[in-house]
Design an enzyme around this catalytic site. Structure first.
Site, PDB file in Angstrom:
ATOM      1  N   ALA A 261       0.858  -1.182   0.000  1.00 23.14           N
ATOM      2  CA  ALA A 261       0.000   0.000   0.000  1.00 23.14           C
ATOM      3  C   ALA A 261       0.891   1.228   0.000  1.00 23.14           C
ATOM      4  CB  ALA A 261      -0.900  -0.020   1.233  1.00 23.14           C
ATOM      5  N   LYS A 262       0.244   2.377  -0.027  1.00 24.33           N
ATOM      6  CA  LYS A 262       1.008   3.632  -0.119  1.00 24.33           C
ATOM      7  C   LYS A 262       2.018   3.761   1.027  1.00 24.33           C
ATOM      8  CE  LYS A 262      -2.060   5.195  -3.283  1.00 24.33           C
ATOM      9  NZ  LYS A 262      -1.866   5.111  -4.678  1.00 24.33           N
TER      10      LYS A 262
END
Ligand code: GLU
Length: 331
Positions: A261-262
């Site tokens: 994820a980010k």
């Protein structure tokens, strides 16, 4: 398992559709590489579309970084925000008039209704004991409101989102990797929002309208979006447009099994690049994990096009080894 051969190879139009809410990481590189190979191996047109529909999370520097990182990987595109094309603009934030026109059309056809439920009410709904992975389905609370009740709520200053109602029971589509998918309206989340109460157009609507307007015939993306696809298929159907072919590819996870994820900053392509990793190493490693190479070895995406078949991609998730960064740096 279905064949992924298209009736007319020349007509395939696929898209890379990043959201500029962060920089690209290895997981994005994986999905975009497979998408690009699926399009190029059919001699198709690659469209780059910037999905900056969410004004709170999108940032221009991420959009610039994404174009730079895709080019660094060796993925190119035929149409896009920087190169133009017959369906310009390829940027969602510049297509609000078009989305408004579609909302109006759906409204006129009686598919939409205003929803006054607050975030708190919706959150309470999502934590209901039987809520599935996506939260409980919206039970249609505001659909039953009379005109007078709607006016009263407006009078109280309550903002309204717009929801789409469908009276059918099941939605189906064919996925090139997962086969036939059939979900109940409830499993899809029930009546879904097409516009937020602050006027921001919902992802589902923007994506489906863009895919229609840009004549997209092949959609390849991460399987975290698979549950959204029936809603998008429905929008195509309600708007009398052909439904694209879909393929949802498995996602990439870190060595502890957490989906990239980010927040996995160390797996961002710009961070890897700064630590000396070459793009051919990233592509070669991902190609190995896709079963396209017998072992990780540096390669350019163009070298993988010939003979690529999306249906040969393993359906199981990709878990990275703990030493992935030194491994990439050494390739
Ligand atoms: N923009 C979405 C994302 O980055 C992808 C949407 C799509 O491929 O339909 O998650």
């Amino acid at each position: 398992m279905a064949s992924d051969s298209a009736p007319d190879m020349r007509l395939v139009r696929g898209r890379l559709a990043p959201s500029p809410t962060g920089y690209l990481h290895l997981g994005n590189a994986w999905s975009f590489l497979l998408c690009w190979l699926a399009i190029r191996s059919r001699g198709g047109t690659v469209v780059l579309r910037m999905e900056d529909i969410d004004p709170d999370r999108s940032r221009p520097e991420f959009a610039e970084g994404i174009l730079r990182d895709l080019a660094w990987l060796g993925l190119d595109w035929d149409e896009g925000p920087d190169v133009g094309g017959p369906y310009t603009p390829y940027v969602q934030s510049r297509r609000y008039d078009r989305y408004a026109a579609v909302l109006e059309r759906l409204q006129q056809a009686g598919h939409l209704y205003p929803c006054f439920c607050t975030r708190r009410e919706l959150r309470a709904l999502a934590s209901a004991p039987h809520a599935g992975e996506q939260g409980a389905a919206y039970p249609g609370t505001c659909r039953q409101l009379s005109d007078a009740e709607r006016e009263a709520r407006r009078g109280e200053g309550r903002g309204a989102s717009l929801r789409l109602h469908w009276s059918g029971e099941f939605l189906s589509f064919h996925d090139l990797l997962h086969g036939d998918i059939r979900l109940s309206w409830e499993d899809c989340g029930g009546d879904f929002a097409v516009q937020r109460s602050d006027g921001v157009v919902a992802y589902q609507l923007a994506v489906a309208v863009d895919d229609m307007d840009q004549d997209i015939s092949l959609v390849v993306r991460g399987d975290d979006i698979l549950h959204c696809t029936p809603r998008q298929v429905l929008l195509h159907t309600l708007l009398d447009r052909p439904v694209p072919e879909y393929a949802h590819v498995p996602l990439v996870h870190d060595h502890e099994g957490e989906r990239l994820a980010k927040r996995h900053r160390h797996f961002e392509l710009c961070v890897l690049r700064d630590s000396g990793v070459r793009p051919e190493a990233v592509v070669g490693y991902l190609a190995f994990r896709a079963g396209l190479l017998p072992e990780p070895a540096p390669v350019h995406p163009a070298q993988l096009v010939s003979g690529f078949r999306l249906t040969d991609i393993p359906c199981s998730r990709v878990v990275l080894p703990e030493d992935i960064v030194p491994l990439l740096a050494g390739l």
